[in-house]
Design a protein around this motif. Structure first.
Motif, short mmCIF file in Angstrom:
data_model
loop_
_atom_site.label_atom_id
_atom_site.label_comp_id
_atom_site.label_asym_id
_atom_site.label_seq_id
_atom_site.Cartn_x
_atom_site.Cartn_y
_atom_site.Cartn_z
N HIS A 299 0.85 -1.36 -0.14
CA HIS A 299 0.04 -0.01 -0.07
C HIS A 299 1.00 1.30 0.17
O HIS A 299 0.34 2.20 -0.67
N LEU A 300 1.98 1.14 1.02
CA LEU A 300 2.78 2.40 0.88
C LEU A 300 3.44 2.76 -0.54
O LEU A 300 3.58 3.57 -0.98
N LYS A 301 3.65 1.60 -1.08
CA LYS A 301 4.70 1.62 -2.44
C LYS A 301 3.49 2.31 -3.60
O LYS A 301 4.03 2.94 -4.38
N GLU A 302 2.39 1.91 -3.37
CA GLU A 302 1.19 2.47 -4.34
C GLU A 302 1.23 3.81 -4.21
O GLU A 302 0.68 4.68 -5.04
N ARG A 303 1.40 4.46 -2.78
CA ARG A 303 1.34 5.64 -2.61
C ARG A 303 2.89 6.59 -2.79
O ARG A 303 2.94 7.63 -2.28
N GLY A 304 3.79 5.78 -3.21
CA GLY A 304 5.10 6.48 -3.67
C GLY A 304 6.02 6.61 -2.46
O GLY A 304 6.74 7.54 -2.34
N ILE A 305 5.60 5.84 -1.48
CA ILE A 305 6.38 5.65 -0.10
C ILE A 305 7.25 4.42 0.02
O ILE A 305 6.67 3.37 -0.16
N ALA A 306 8.43 4.43 -0.02
CA ALA A 306 9.47 3.35 0.21
C ALA A 306 9.28 2.77 1.67
O ALA A 306 8.92 3.42 2.54
N ILE A 340 7.66 -6.75 11.33
CA ILE A 340 8.41 -5.81 11.13
C ILE A 340 8.45 -5.00 9.94
O ILE A 340 8.39 -5.58 9.03
N LEU A 341 8.61 -3.59 10.07
CA LEU A 341 8.64 -2.78 8.85
C LEU A 341 9.15 -1.40 9.03
O LEU A 341 8.76 -0.86 10.12
N ALA A 342 10.12 -1.11 8.21
CA ALA A 342 10.58 0.03 8.41
C ALA A 342 10.36 1.26 7.60
O ALA A 342 10.05 0.95 6.45
N LEU A 343 10.03 2.16 8.26
CA LEU A 343 9.36 3.44 7.44
C LEU A 343 10.42 4.58 7.25
O LEU A 343 11.48 4.78 8.06
N PRO A 344 10.58 5.59 6.08
CA PRO A 344 11.49 6.38 6.18
C PRO A 344 11.65 7.50 7.44
O PRO A 344 10.50 7.74 7.65
N VAL A 345 12.58 7.89 7.73
CA VAL A 345 12.87 8.60 8.62
C VAL A 345 13.99 9.74 8.55
O VAL A 345 14.30 10.58 9.44
N HIS A 346 14.73 9.59 7.53
CA HIS A 346 15.81 10.09 7.23
C HIS A 346 16.06 11.59 7.21
O HIS A 346 14.94 12.28 7.46
N HIS A 347 17.28 12.27 7.18
CA HIS A 347 17.39 13.78 7.43
C HIS A 347 16.96 14.48 6.28
O HIS A 347 16.81 15.84 6.36
N GLU A 348 16.56 13.97 5.20
CA GLU A 348 16.29 14.77 3.98
C GLU A 348 14.48 14.58 3.92
O GLU A 348 13.89 15.60 2.93
N LEU A 349 13.87 14.20 4.84
CA LEU A 349 12.45 14.17 4.77
C LEU A 349 11.89 15.59 5.16
O LEU A 349 12.57 16.30 6.19
N HIS A 350 10.94 15.98 4.67
CA HIS A 350 10.18 17.34 5.11
C HIS A 350 8.87 17.09 6.06
O HIS A 350 8.40 15.79 5.89
N GLU A 351 8.38 18.05 6.83
CA GLU A 351 7.30 17.64 7.56
C GLU A 351 6.01 17.18 6.87
O GLU A 351 5.27 16.21 6.88
N ASP A 352 5.90 17.53 5.65
CA ASP A 352 4.70 17.13 4.67
C ASP A 352 5.05 15.62 4.16
O ASP A 352 4.23 14.79 4.26
N ASP A 353 6.39 15.54 4.08
CA ASP A 353 6.58 13.93 3.91
C ASP A 353 6.12 12.89 5.17
O ASP A 353 5.65 11.93 4.99
N VAL A 354 6.56 13.35 6.18
CA VAL A 354 6.17 12.69 7.30
C VAL A 354 4.80 12.38 7.47
O VAL A 354 4.03 11.46 7.74
N TYR A 355 3.80 13.47 7.18
CA TYR A 355 2.52 13.42 7.41
C TYR A 355 1.82 12.47 6.19
O TYR A 355 0.92 11.52 6.64
N GLU A 363 -4.48 5.11 6.02
CA GLU A 363 -5.35 4.91 5.36
C GLU A 363 -5.53 3.43 4.89
O GLU A 363 -6.61 2.79 4.98
N CYS A 364 -4.47 2.80 5.16
CA CYS A 364 -4.39 1.28 5.22
C CYS A 364 -5.08 0.64 6.05
O CYS A 364 -6.12 -0.29 5.85
N TYR A 365 -5.08 1.31 7.47
CA TYR A 365 -5.92 0.80 8.51
C TYR A 365 -7.48 0.91 7.98
O TYR A 365 -8.11 0.31 8.44
N ASP A 366 -7.82 2.32 7.75
CA ASP A 366 -9.11 2.45 7.30
C ASP A 366 -9.72 1.67 6.57
O ASP A 366 -10.99 1.30 6.49
N HIS A 367 -8.96 1.07 5.53
CA HIS A 367 -9.37 0.36 4.53
C HIS A 367 -9.46 -1.17 4.89
O HIS A 367 -9.92 -1.90 4.09
N SER A 368 -9.05 -1.48 6.10
CA SER A 368 -9.18 -2.87 6.43
C SER A 368 -10.43 -3.11 7.14
O SER A 368 -11.23 -2.15 7.30
#
Length: 395
Positions: A299-306, A340-355, A363-368
């Motif tokens: 689901h994250l991949k479909e949303r452009g999130i590694a 286990i799953l790792a989510l992006p947290v690196h120093h090049e992320l912006h606040e909007d990326d975190v959101y 959204e994945c939970y909401d669709h469950s």
């Protein structure tokens, strides 16, 4: 849609110029830059000595070669990268794989104690994902059983426990500078120690056991770092505190969002410590979240999130270790590996990326099938937690 990657490995102009300086000089091999990097790194982490090497596995191997003998045993957590145990095997010693605490993902000392034999010589706790082991508990454990400690800090640049950088503890602290780490030079490693004799021995072991020109008194390896890598590392040391500050801010906001979603939880941070957040890992409880870890990753991949899985199986379940030492069961390791799953947290992320990351998980939970009508609206920024005076320091 902007792709959110798992890591950021772009060198800045000062780091590129440092590498070019060495390239222009024609002196590429281990030399003055490596010596300077060792001194500066040791000072940064509060260690007495540091030995640079070609990679993080080499850093571990040098530590193990410095004192282990064939047949010795070392207690090591199974939920870690394979090098934590494999380098023990490479010395003809035996890694005794231990279970973990399911909240912190760190070695369970109670489980480890049950595995001590007359051959046990050391414990190798891993500061996994940048989360500090309880250094006092591990040190007391080692003292009680007369063990050396090889701290695996490959993922823990800048991690602190009880106001002290984890790099200053005995007997060995081993780092990696692989591209996904908080300090990255391409490849490279560092082994820190307070012991002058072990420091000298590791320097010889790093270069074919050569104690003086063309005079070899022990068997060793070619584990030298290049001056190109060391020059980049010296520059990155100057940026580490800033990058850690951003990672901790990103992790703080992820914590707020993840905590509001049922069936998913993050790694429990060891009390009185500062996590370095090399990875921000969550455990997905499929029964409560409504889908499993792999579905969330897709689901994250479909949303452009590694995202990435660290680690899909414990070391004890790797075929080579089953062949070498037989099959065993470590229930907590096996449970965490499945979710286990790792989510992006690196120093090049912006606040909007975190959101975006939080909203995609929600959204994945909401669709469950376990959709909650109490959907979070846009998260509001919360102030950073206040840490004890003296916890954060700059060198």
């Amino acid at each position: 849609m902007k792709q959110i990657e798992m890591s950021a490995t772009k060198l800045d102009d000062s780091e590129i110029e440092a590498a070019l300086r060495v390239l222009r000089s024609g002196a590429f091999r281990q030399g003055k830059e490596c010596e300077a990097f060792e001194i500066e790194f040791a000072e940064k982490v509060g260690a007495k000595y540091a030995v640079a090497s070609s990679n993080g596995s080499a850093a571990l191997h040098l530590a193990y070669m410095a004192f282990l003998k064939p047949g010795d045993e070392v207690l090591v957590p199974s939920f870690a990268f394979i090098a934590s145990a494999a380098m023990i095997s490479m010395t003809q010693a035996k890694p005794v794989l231990c279970d973990i605490d399911p909240k912190t993902f760190l070695i369970d000392l109670n489980d480890a104690e049950q595995r001590i034999t007359h051959r046990t010589r050391a414990i190798a706790p891993v500061h996994l994902f940048g989360n500090a082991c309880n250094t006092e508990d591990v040190s007391n454990f080692a003292d009680k059983h007369h063990l050396k400690i090889v701290w695996d800090a490959a993922q823990a640049h800048g991690t602190m426990h009880k106001a002290q950088d984890i790099g200053g503890f005995p007997d060995f602290v081993c780092y990696s500078f692989y591209p996904s780490k908080n300090t990255f030079v391409g490849e490279g490693g560092m082994t820190c120690t307070p012991h002058a004799e072990l420091h000298e021995k590791m320097k010889y072991l790093r270069s074919h056991g050569e104690t003086r020109k063309d005079y070899h008194t022990m068997l060793g390896m070619d584990y030298r770092m290049t001056d190109i890598e060391a020059a980049i590392g010296r520059e990155q040391l100057r940026h580490l505190d800033r990058m850690l500050e951003i990672r901790r801010k990103n992790a703080h906001h992820l914590e707020i969002g993840i905590a509001a979603i049922p069936g998913i939880r993050s790694q429990h941070v060891t009390p009185n410590s500062l996590h370095a957040w090399r990875q921000y890992c969550v455990y997905v409880d499929a029964d409560k979240f409504g889908c499993d870890r792999d579905t969330l990753a897709e689901h994250l991949k479909e949303r452009g999130i590694a995202s990435s899985i660290h680690y899909p199986r414990g070391i004890h379940s790797q075929p080579v270790f089953e062949q070498l030492y037989g099959r065993t069961s470590l229930p907590n390791t096996e449970q965490i590996s499945r979710g286990i799953l790792a989510l992006p947290v690196h120093h090049e992320l912006h606040e909007d990326d975190v959101y975006r990351i939080i909203e995609a998980v929600e959204e994945c939970y909401d669709h469950s099938p376990y959709f909650s009508s109490a959907r979070m609206s846009r998260l509001e920024l919360m102030p950073q937690p206040e840490f004890s005076q003296g916890i954060q320091r700059s060198v």
